[in-house]
Design a protein around this motif. Structure first.
Motif, PDB file in Angstrom:
ATOM      1  N   SER A 187       0.831  -1.211   0.000  1.00 49.70           N
ATOM      2  CA  SER A 187       0.000   0.000   0.000  1.00 49.70           C
ATOM      3  C   SER A 187       0.866   1.261   0.000  1.00 49.70           C
ATOM      4  O   SER A 187       0.493   2.266  -0.587  1.00 49.70           O
ATOM      5  CB  SER A 187      -0.960  -0.011   1.181  1.00 49.70           C
ATOM      6  OG  SER A 187      -0.246  -0.059   2.384  1.00 49.70           O
ATOM      7  N   ARG A 298       8.838   6.453  21.208  1.00 50.00           N
ATOM      8  CA  ARG A 298       7.565   5.773  21.477  1.00 50.00           C
ATOM      9  C   ARG A 298       7.125   6.007  22.912  1.00 50.00           C
ATOM     10  O   ARG A 298       5.968   6.303  23.163  1.00 50.00           O
ATOM     11  CB  ARG A 298       7.678   4.286  21.185  1.00 50.00           C
ATOM     12  CG  ARG A 298       6.885   3.856  19.984  1.00 50.00           C
ATOM     13  CD  ARG A 298       6.678   2.359  19.950  1.00 50.00           C
ATOM     14  NE  ARG A 298       7.896   1.603  20.114  1.00 50.00           N
ATOM     15  CZ  ARG A 298       8.727   1.334  19.111  1.00 50.00           C
ATOM     16  NH1 ARG A 298       8.454   1.734  17.899  1.00 50.00           N
ATOM     17  NH2 ARG A 298       9.817   0.650  19.319  1.00 50.00           N
ATOM     18  N   ASN A 301       5.803   9.314  23.423  1.00 53.35           N
ATOM     19  CA  ASN A 301       4.499   9.369  22.794  1.00 53.35           C
ATOM     20  C   ASN A 301       3.424   8.796  23.707  1.00 53.35           C
ATOM     21  O   ASN A 301       2.337   9.354  23.849  1.00 53.35           O
ATOM     22  CB  ASN A 301       4.559   8.575  21.496  1.00 53.35           C
ATOM     23  CG  ASN A 301       3.429   8.917  20.567  1.00 53.35           C
ATOM     24  OD1 ASN A 301       2.931  10.040  20.621  1.00 53.35           O
ATOM     25  ND2 ASN A 301       3.030   7.992  19.747  1.00 53.35           N
TER      26      ASN A 301
ATOM     27  N   ALA B  85      -0.972   3.251   4.882  1.00 53.06           N
ATOM     28  CA  ALA B  85       0.060   3.293   3.837  1.00 53.06           C
ATOM     29  C   ALA B  85       1.020   4.451   3.999  1.00 53.06           C
ATOM     30  O   ALA B  85       1.444   5.059   3.031  1.00 53.06           O
ATOM     31  CB  ALA B  85      -0.592   3.345   2.452  1.00 53.06           C
ATOM     32  N   LEU B  86       1.377   4.773   5.239  1.00 57.35           N
ATOM     33  CA  LEU B  86       2.362   5.836   5.458  1.00 57.35           C
ATOM     34  C   LEU B  86       3.742   5.319   5.064  1.00 57.35           C
ATOM     35  O   LEU B  86       3.981   4.117   5.069  1.00 57.35           O
ATOM     36  CB  LEU B  86       2.356   6.261   6.924  1.00 57.35           C
ATOM     37  CG  LEU B  86       1.026   6.814   7.413  1.00 57.35           C
ATOM     38  CD1 LEU B  86       1.100   7.134   8.896  1.00 57.35           C
ATOM     39  CD2 LEU B  86       0.624   8.053   6.639  1.00 57.35           C
ATOM     40  N   TYR B  87       4.640   6.235   4.730  1.00 57.36           N
ATOM     41  CA  TYR B  87       6.001   5.833   4.410  1.00 57.36           C
ATOM     42  C   TYR B  87       6.753   5.688   5.731  1.00 57.36           C
ATOM     43  O   TYR B  87       6.987   6.686   6.412  1.00 57.36           O
ATOM     44  CB  TYR B  87       6.661   6.876   3.511  1.00 57.36           C
ATOM     45  CG  TYR B  87       5.809   7.244   2.312  1.00 57.36           C
ATOM     46  CD1 TYR B  87       5.361   6.258   1.435  1.00 57.36           C
ATOM     47  CD2 TYR B  87       5.423   8.555   2.076  1.00 57.36           C
ATOM     48  CE1 TYR B  87       4.571   6.580   0.352  1.00 57.36           C
ATOM     49  CE2 TYR B  87       4.631   8.879   0.984  1.00 57.36           C
ATOM     50  CZ  TYR B  87       4.208   7.888   0.123  1.00 57.36           C
ATOM     51  OH  TYR B  87       3.428   8.208  -0.943  1.00 57.36           O
ATOM     52  N   PRO B  88       7.135   4.468   6.104  1.00 51.08           N
ATOM     53  CA  PRO B  88       7.657   4.234   7.464  1.00 51.08           C
ATOM     54  C   PRO B  88       8.959   4.970   7.746  1.00 51.08           C
ATOM     55  O   PRO B  88       9.269   5.239   8.910  1.00 51.08           O
ATOM     56  CB  PRO B  88       7.892   2.726   7.516  1.00 51.08           C
ATOM     57  CG  PRO B  88       7.360   2.154   6.266  1.00 51.08           C
ATOM     58  CD  PRO B  88       7.091   3.250   5.299  1.00 51.08           C
ATOM     59  N   HIS B  89       9.726   5.286   6.692  1.00 46.97           N
ATOM     60  CA  HIS B  89      11.036   5.885   6.924  1.00 46.97           C
ATOM     61  C   HIS B  89      11.000   7.407   6.913  1.00 46.97           C
ATOM     62  O   HIS B  89      12.028   8.036   7.102  1.00 46.97           O
ATOM     63  CB  HIS B  89      12.010   5.375   5.869  1.00 46.97           C
ATOM     64  CG  HIS B  89      11.551   5.684   4.460  1.00 46.97           C
ATOM     65  ND1 HIS B  89      10.398   5.168   3.941  1.00 46.97           N
ATOM     66  CD2 HIS B  89      12.080   6.467   3.505  1.00 46.97           C
ATOM     67  CE1 HIS B  89      10.242   5.615   2.703  1.00 46.97           C
ATOM     68  NE2 HIS B  89      11.244   6.406   2.411  1.00 46.97           N
ATOM     69  N   MET B  90       9.830   7.990   6.679  1.00 48.40           N
ATOM     70  CA  MET B  90       9.755   9.458   6.659  1.00 48.40           C
ATOM     71  C   MET B  90       8.982   9.927   7.887  1.00 48.40           C
ATOM     72  O   MET B  90       8.054   9.260   8.336  1.00 48.40           O
ATOM     73  CB  MET B  90       8.997   9.929   5.417  1.00 48.40           C
ATOM     74  CG  MET B  90       9.630   9.576   4.105  1.00 48.40           C
ATOM     75  SD  MET B  90       8.630  10.293   2.770  1.00 48.40           S
ATOM     76  CE  MET B  90       9.256   9.388   1.369  1.00 48.40           C
ATOM     77  N   ASN B  95       6.072  12.775   5.244  1.00 46.93           N
ATOM     78  CA  ASN B  95       4.974  11.980   4.711  1.00 46.93           C
ATOM     79  C   ASN B  95       3.935  12.869   4.053  1.00 46.93           C
ATOM     80  O   ASN B  95       3.472  12.611   2.949  1.00 46.93           O
ATOM     81  CB  ASN B  95       4.299  11.186   5.837  1.00 46.93           C
ATOM     82  CG  ASN B  95       4.711   9.727   5.843  1.00 46.93           C
ATOM     83  OD1 ASN B  95       4.299   8.966   4.982  1.00 46.93           O
ATOM     84  ND2 ASN B  95       5.536   9.365   6.800  1.00 46.93           N
ATOM     85  N   ARG B 129       7.983  13.141  14.133  1.00 42.94           N
ATOM     86  CA  ARG B 129       7.926  11.713  14.467  1.00 42.94           C
ATOM     87  C   ARG B 129       7.807  10.869  13.217  1.00 42.94           C
ATOM     88  O   ARG B 129       7.238  11.287  12.228  1.00 42.94           O
ATOM     89  CB  ARG B 129       6.676  11.429  15.333  1.00 42.94           C
ATOM     90  CG  ARG B 129       6.641  12.187  16.625  1.00 42.94           C
ATOM     91  CD  ARG B 129       7.464  11.494  17.679  1.00 42.94           C
ATOM     92  NE  ARG B 129       7.452  12.281  18.891  1.00 42.94           N
ATOM     93  CZ  ARG B 129       6.510  12.195  19.818  1.00 42.94           C
ATOM     94  NH1 ARG B 129       5.520  11.368  19.670  1.00 42.94           N
ATOM     95  NH2 ARG B 129       6.569  12.946  20.895  1.00 42.94           N
ATOM     96  N   LYS B 130       8.267   9.616  13.354  1.00 41.81           N
ATOM     97  CA  LYS B 130       8.054   8.652  12.280  1.00 41.81           C
ATOM     98  C   LYS B 130       6.751   7.894  12.569  1.00 41.81           C
ATOM     99  O   LYS B 130       6.339   7.792  13.722  1.00 41.81           O
ATOM    100  CB  LYS B 130       9.220   7.662  12.232  1.00 41.81           C
ATOM    101  CG  LYS B 130      10.538   8.339  11.884  1.00 41.81           C
ATOM    102  CD  LYS B 130      11.270   7.586  10.801  1.00 41.81           C
ATOM    103  CE  LYS B 130      12.491   8.326  10.350  1.00 41.81           C
ATOM    104  NZ  LYS B 130      13.732   7.633  10.649  1.00 41.81           N
ATOM    105  N   GLU B 133       6.275   5.657  15.515  1.00 45.63           N
ATOM    106  CA  GLU B 133       6.276   6.251  16.852  1.00 45.63           C
ATOM    107  C   GLU B 133       4.938   6.886  17.183  1.00 45.63           C
ATOM    108  O   GLU B 133       4.819   7.637  18.142  1.00 45.63           O
ATOM    109  CB  GLU B 133       7.401   7.291  16.927  1.00 45.63           C
ATOM    110  CG  GLU B 133       8.782   6.689  16.758  1.00 45.63           C
ATOM    111  CD  GLU B 133       9.792   7.642  16.138  1.00 45.63           C
ATOM    112  OE1 GLU B 133      10.897   7.191  15.814  1.00 45.63           O
ATOM    113  OE2 GLU B 133       9.481   8.823  15.970  1.00 45.63           O
ATOM    114  N   LEU B 134       3.920   6.609  16.358  1.00 46.30           N
ATOM    115  CA  LEU B 134       2.594   7.206  16.566  1.00 46.30           C
ATOM    116  C   LEU B 134       1.565   6.138  16.919  1.00 46.30           C
ATOM    117  O   LEU B 134       1.732   4.968  16.599  1.00 46.30           O
ATOM    118  CB  LEU B 134       2.128   7.908  15.285  1.00 46.30           C
ATOM    119  CG  LEU B 134       2.986   9.056  14.759  1.00 46.30           C
ATOM    120  CD1 LEU B 134       2.438   9.540  13.431  1.00 46.30           C
ATOM    121  CD2 LEU B 134       3.028  10.194  15.760  1.00 46.30           C
TER     122      LEU B 134
END
Lengths: 305, 359
Positions: A187, A298, A301, B85-90, B95, B129-130, B133-134
């Motif tokens: 995705s 984390r 957060n 579908a977020l870009y994990p490295h940004m 993003n 944050r990446k 981390e959310l």
């Protein structure tokens, strides 16, 4: 002994056999080599008879031009082959990461070189590089070019062993890169298409960064292997001409068997070990640091949530 | 002028057709919800509109322009995915700004837009944050933000709330409704949850087996379902269905089943006269039953009572079928015995047993 002490000791009892094997198979040989590197020891002596010379072997090596040359050849060889293999392997994986008829057969073909015994690979290439009957020179001559002194010229010989290594080990990087590519989140790639990324931009900004952890480990594994390569070069050039292709493991082999200087050979092994250890350690620390950062973010957060 | 028009759209995998001749028009600024059970083709339809899936036939027109064979980026759409579908490295800012950076917007403009959207979505503290981390809800908002920043003409949502827990889902649903009122863009939203469909959509398209069963406003679908499937899909708790026959009694038509008879008023009787003799399914919503003390009221057994606070759902039996009845009762009801109920004439839906179409 009461029941609780017995309970506490039980796990260690079960671990003991594994511990013994670890000690015998890993720690003992390494300790042996480290100890041997402080000795002036030749193969006709038992280890107990060898004279203890402290750091003399190491000091001698640092001043030895041939050793430094060999270390330099090794570094150059590892850097060149691993870079080339990474580019080719990852490139092939990016090209072949698609649904295609006969893909599984193609993939099997691609990894064949990796499965051939290194001695055989060396022999195969030695015949192909043969100055008169080898396929390369015959082809060149039949096309009207000058024959190339593949294994007898210093520069060509280095190129020749590099080519053979690339041929054999690119598939390793290809196969791991392909696995990494196929496990990328579909995705996110679709999101990139919606966001307007072209094929190249998707590779550059999404695929490669997401593959990076796998690529780093793959590169490390290849580097370690490239530093230790022996058989192929032994069969093809035996380190020559001159010292042009004498990588460290070849020199260690020769120092031990031809020059009969076991202590010196052990010291060389240890230097190689230290180079590899520092590479691995740097990798390990880098990963640890990244993990620690993610964990810190984390937990921060969670407190806010 | 219709903003998005779908003409005779088809999708087949080999011999197997999953979408069969779909026709749909979506007016400018409309919030359209595609809803249906899993496997009905709603997500495939959305992905074809997005350009992520090729069409086997038919055409998709946006603003009169045929986009059927264009790449996703040439269609001017933004999309929110089910798994975000977020870009994990940004990080969050990267993003959200990815599309703008690819389109080479000036840095100041990108920064301004990202900050604006981040403020409306309460994401400002998380810009560095990446995604890893959310929390789930925050990731969901970043996915929304990424779509909003682009200022696209059409927004596509593929079950964006289904990965959230129930409480957060309710909250995000309200946020989404507010946002759609504020920005008034074309929105196409896919869900299998009829509550989301009812609360968000200006228009709901109910799909089944790759075909449209009915398209209309939430009220239309609820009050006048075109067929038994829509009647059963829309509304919670679901509609009760009872087997009956249409019988003429003088100038009136009556639905007669096992243990009940519902006579229809003169006007509806006239309309139903041609169907006399047919087997029908009588549909009554759980809220269609009215407690009654009248002597001819239906006496229904209370098999089980589900106490919800302001209401209770009584599980009962009528015409050999389990039925649910919604009653307003501040206290839990006692189980056992019977209670009297009437059904208002406009609370009775009739469906042909064979064709399942509304009569």
């Amino acid at each position: 002994m009461n029941a609780s002490t017995a309970n506490r000791l039980t796990p260690y009892l079960f671990l003991a056999p594994a511990g013994v094997i670890l000690l015998g198979a890993l720690i003992y040989p390494i300790g042996y080599v480290i100890y041997a590197s402080f000795l002036d020891w030749n193969p006709s002596q038992r280890i107990g008879e060898a004279a203890f010379v402290g750091l003399k072997n190491y000091k001698k090596l640092l001043g030895d031009g041939a050793f430094r040359e060999s270390l330099w050849v090794t570094l150059k060889f590892a850097a060149v082959v691993v870079s080339a293999e990474m580019v080719l392997g990852v490139g092939l994986a990016l090209l072949l990461d698609r649904k295609m008829r006969g893909m599984s057969i193609l993939r099997t073909l691609f990894i064949l070189p990796m499965m051939i015994a290194p001695i055989v690979v060396g022999l195969m290439w030695r015949y192909m590089y043969h100055p008169t009957i080898g396929i390369f020179n015959r082809t060149l001559v039949s096309l009207g070019f000058e024959p190339v002194p593949w294994l007898s010229d210093a520069n060509w010989a280095f190129a020749a062993v590099v080519i053979a290594d690339i041929w054999q080990w690119t598939p390793f990087i290809f196969i791991l890169s392909l696995a990494a590519l196929q496990s990328l989140p579909r995705s996110a790639l679709e999101a990139a298409r919606i966001d307007g990324a072209t094929g190249w931009q998707t590779i550059l900004y999404i695929k490669l960064p997401l593959m990076l952890p796998v690529l780093i480990v793959t590169m490390l594994l290849r580097l370690i292997d490239a530093f230790k390569v022996l058989e192929v070069i032994l069969v093809m050039t035996n380190g020559g001409p001159g010292l042009a292709t004498e990588i460290l493991s070849l020199r260690i082999n020769r120092t031990a068997s031809e020059f009969r200087a076991l202590g010196e050979a052990a010291a060389m092994s240890n230097i190689l070990l230290m180079v590899l250890m520092s590479l691995t350690l740097a990798m390990f620390l880098y990963t640890k640091a990244m993990e620690a950062r993610a964990r810190a973010m984390r937990s921060q957060n969670d407190e806010e949530a | 002028m219709p903003e998005i028009r779908i003409e005779n759209l088809r999708k087949a995998y080999g011999e197997h057709a999953v979408i069969e001749g779909l026709n749909l028009e979506m007016a400018d600024g409309e919030f359209t919800v595609l809803v249906g059970p899993s496997g009905c083709g709603k997500s495939t339809t959305l992905r074809m509109i997005a350009g992520l899936e090729s069409c086997s036939g038919g055409a998709i027109l946006i603003d009169g322009r045929d986009v059927t064979h264009l790449e996703p980026k040439e269609r001017g759409l933004a999309m929110v995915f089910q798994d975000y579908a977020l870009y994990p490295h940004m990080n969050v800012a990267k993003n959200m700004s990815f599309a703008l950076r690819l389109a080479r917007y000036p840095a100041a403009e990108i920064d301004k837009r990202v900050r604006e959207v981040a403020r409306t979505l309460d994401l400002t503290p998380y810009l560095d944050r990446k995604p890893g981390e959310l929390s789930g809800g925050q990731r969901q908002r970043v996915a929304m933000g990424r779509a909003l920043v682009r200022d696209a003409g059409t927004f596509l949502f593929d079950e964006p709330l289904s990965n959230l827990d129930a409480k957060l889902r309710g909250h995000m649903r309200a946020e989404l409704a507010l946002m759609s009122r504020r920005i008034r863009k074309n929105m196409i939203y896919v869900t299998h949850d009829q509550v989301e469909a009812m609360t968000l959509g200006d228009r709901i398209v109910v799909m089944r087996h790759g075909k449209i069963m009915q398209a209309g406003s939430p009220e239309e679908l609820y009050r006048r379902p075109a067929n038994r499937f829509v009647a059963g899909f829309i509304g919670s708790p679901t509609m009760n269905f009872l087997k009956a026959d249409l019988v003429a009694e003088g100038d009136r038509v009556v639905a007669v089943g096992q243990g009940f008879r519902f006579p229809f008023a003169a006007e509806r009787s006239a309309a139903l006269r041609s169907f006399v003799g047919r087997a029908v399914d009588v549909g009554i919503r759980p809220s269609g039953f009215i407690a009654s003390e009248a002597p001819d009221a239906l006496q229904l057994p209370v098999i089980l009572s589900e106490y919800l606070g302001a209401q209770s759902i009584i599980i009962s039996e009528l015409g050999g079928a389990r039925i649910a009845i919604e009653v307003n009762a501040p206290q839990p009801l006692t189980v056992g015995g019977t209670r009297g109920f009437e059904v208002a004439a406009d609370g009775i839906h009739l469906f042909d047993s064979k064709t399942e179409n509304a009569l």
